[in-house]
Design an enzyme around this catalytic site. Structure first.
Site, PDB file in Angstrom:
ATOM      1  N   ASP A 115     -12.041  -9.084  -6.264  1.00  0.00           N
ATOM      2  CA  ASP A 115     -13.466  -9.413  -6.339  1.00  0.00           C
ATOM      3  C   ASP A 115     -13.700 -10.887  -5.997  1.00  0.00           C
ATOM      4  O   ASP A 115     -12.816 -11.572  -5.487  1.00  0.00           O
ATOM      5  CB  ASP A 115     -13.988  -9.069  -7.736  1.00  0.00           C
ATOM      6  CG  ASP A 115     -15.450  -8.625  -7.724  1.00  0.00           C
ATOM      7  OD1 ASP A 115     -16.182  -8.994  -6.781  1.00  0.00           O
ATOM      8  OD2 ASP A 115     -15.863  -7.920  -8.654  1.00  0.00           O
ATOM      9  N   ASP A 116     -14.877 -11.368  -6.268  1.00  0.00           N
ATOM     10  CA  ASP A 116     -15.294 -12.741  -5.964  1.00  0.00           C
ATOM     11  C   ASP A 116     -14.280 -13.771  -6.501  1.00  0.00           C
ATOM     12  O   ASP A 116     -13.491 -13.477  -7.388  1.00  0.00           O
ATOM     13  CB  ASP A 116     -16.666 -12.979  -6.594  1.00  0.00           C
ATOM     14  CG  ASP A 116     -17.420 -14.129  -5.947  1.00  0.00           C
ATOM     15  OD1 ASP A 116     -16.812 -14.905  -5.202  1.00  0.00           O
ATOM     16  OD2 ASP A 116     -18.630 -14.236  -6.204  1.00  0.00           O
ATOM     17  N   LYS A 142     -15.816  -4.624   0.206  1.00  0.00           N
ATOM     18  CA  LYS A 142     -16.966  -4.525  -0.686  1.00  0.00           C
ATOM     19  C   LYS A 142     -17.922  -5.644  -0.292  1.00  0.00           C
ATOM     20  O   LYS A 142     -17.630  -6.817  -0.478  1.00  0.00           O
ATOM     21  CB  LYS A 142     -16.529  -4.690  -2.143  1.00  0.00           C
ATOM     22  CG  LYS A 142     -17.689  -4.745  -3.134  1.00  0.00           C
ATOM     23  CD  LYS A 142     -17.203  -5.116  -4.523  1.00  0.00           C
ATOM     24  CE  LYS A 142     -18.376  -5.368  -5.465  1.00  0.00           C
ATOM     25  NZ  LYS A 142     -17.938  -5.847  -6.797  1.00  0.00           N
ATOM     26  N   ASP A 179     -21.386  -7.561  -0.639  1.00  0.00           N
ATOM     27  CA  ASP A 179     -22.488  -7.825  -1.548  1.00  0.00           C
ATOM     28  C   ASP A 179     -23.640  -8.502  -0.801  1.00  0.00           C
ATOM     29  O   ASP A 179     -23.575  -8.679   0.415  1.00  0.00           O
ATOM     30  CB  ASP A 179     -21.982  -8.698  -2.703  1.00  0.00           C
ATOM     31  CG  ASP A 179     -22.776  -8.518  -3.983  1.00  0.00           C
ATOM     32  OD1 ASP A 179     -23.858  -7.909  -3.934  1.00  0.00           O
ATOM     33  OD2 ASP A 179     -22.316  -8.993  -5.033  1.00  0.00           O
ATOM     34  N   SER A 227     -23.712  -2.912  -0.649  1.00  0.00           N
ATOM     35  CA  SER A 227     -24.469  -3.195  -1.873  1.00  0.00           C
ATOM     36  C   SER A 227     -25.970  -3.277  -1.636  1.00  0.00           C
ATOM     37  O   SER A 227     -26.719  -3.617  -2.549  1.00  0.00           O
ATOM     38  CB  SER A 227     -23.980  -4.512  -2.500  1.00  0.00           C
ATOM     39  OG  SER A 227     -22.660  -4.393  -2.959  1.00  0.00           O
ATOM     40  N   ARG A 272     -23.513   0.849  -3.535  1.00  0.00           N
ATOM     41  CA  ARG A 272     -23.793   0.482  -4.922  1.00  0.00           C
ATOM     42  C   ARG A 272     -25.294   0.609  -5.159  1.00  0.00           C
ATOM     43  O   ARG A 272     -26.097   0.079  -4.404  1.00  0.00           O
ATOM     44  CB  ARG A 272     -23.337  -0.954  -5.165  1.00  0.00           C
ATOM     45  CG  ARG A 272     -23.724  -1.495  -6.530  1.00  0.00           C
ATOM     46  CD  ARG A 272     -23.402  -2.977  -6.616  1.00  0.00           C
ATOM     47  NE  ARG A 272     -24.049  -3.588  -7.760  1.00  0.00           N
ATOM     48  CZ  ARG A 272     -24.283  -4.889  -7.865  1.00  0.00           C
ATOM     49  NH1 ARG A 272     -23.922  -5.708  -6.896  1.00  0.00           N
ATOM     50  NH2 ARG A 272     -24.873  -5.377  -8.937  1.00  0.00           N
ATOM     51  N   ASP A 288     -24.290  -4.449 -12.060  1.00  0.00           N
ATOM     52  CA  ASP A 288     -22.877  -4.514 -12.417  1.00  0.00           C
ATOM     53  C   ASP A 288     -22.641  -4.014 -13.838  1.00  0.00           C
ATOM     54  O   ASP A 288     -23.490  -4.163 -14.716  1.00  0.00           O
ATOM     55  CB  ASP A 288     -22.378  -5.968 -12.351  1.00  0.00           C
ATOM     56  CG  ASP A 288     -22.205  -6.446 -10.924  1.00  0.00           C
ATOM     57  OD1 ASP A 288     -22.054  -5.599 -10.026  1.00  0.00           O
ATOM     58  OD2 ASP A 288     -22.223  -7.669 -10.707  1.00  0.00           O
TER      59      ASP A 288
END
Length: 215
Positions: A18-19, A95, A97, A153, A178, A182
């Site tokens: 992730d980030d 992924k 965002d 997302s 998504r 979250d």
């Protein structure tokens, strides 16, 4: 542990970074750099290890000038460069965002699709997500000729429901999407998400009907 404890056999076959994986600066060519303190051996070697375990490796990126925690990320001029970088690292899923798209980037995107924008009922963010940036990333991923799953997302930033989210187009360009906020470290957060899907299940199933997995 996903492989050793049997989770892989239950379908948990992706390990997703992730980030906060990147460095605060880019290289001279504009490429994203790794945080070498966290990933001292590089992502490519990590990907090989993950693949040897029978698993797949995903990574996080973001539409806009910065990732959600402030690290540099994917503006319009960096889409092809970043997707090529991820492919060279052996990444299996992106992924993508959208929390830091600024007005300047939005205006650039709008200029590319002005003829479509003028004819549609959606707001500016939907124009950008639906007709420009997310499809461009999909095209760039396909151009790498690597089988990279694409997690979008954009629905969560447009309310998650049709008609604000064009699920027909989304099903054409995204592997999964998504729809809601979250999950946080609390049962209240889990219950909010469960309640949202329960209350909107008939609408969100439209997304599944187009071939897109909902998350």
């Amino acid at each position: 542990r996903l492989a050793e404890d049997g989770w892989k056999n239950l379908g948990y076959n992706y390990l997703i970074i992730d980030d906060r994986w990147s460095f605060i600066l880019r290289d001279n060519g504009g490429r994203l750099l790794l945080d070498m303190f966290r990933f001292s051996l590089g992502i490519l070697k990590l990907a090989r290890y993950i693949h040897d375990c029978g698993l797949k490796l995903g990574i996080y990126a973001n539409l806009g000038t910065h990732m959600c925690f402030g690290f540099p990320d994917t503006t319009l001029d960096k889409i092809e460069l970043h997707t090529q970088t991820f492919a060279s690292w052996g990444i299996d899923m992106l992924k993508f965002d959208g929390c830091c798209s600024n007005s300047e980037e939005q205006q650039k995107a709008k200029q590319h699709v002005q003829d479509i924008v003028d004819e549609c009922q959606y707001d500016l963010w939907e124009y950008i997500c639906c007709f420009m940036l997310y499809p461009l990333v999909s095209k760039a991923l396909n151009a790498t000729e690597c089988p990279i799953a694409y997690s979008c997302s954009w629905p969560v930033y447009c309310g998650g429901l049709p008609p604000s989210v064009n699920y027909t187009l989304l099903g054409e360009i995204c592997s999964l999407c998504r729809n809601y906020e979250d999950i946080k470290d609390s049962w209240d957060s889990v219950l909010r998400i469960v309640d949202w899907f329960f209350n909107n299940i008939c609408n969100v199933l439209q997304g599944q009907a187009t071939g897109t997995t909902l998350t």
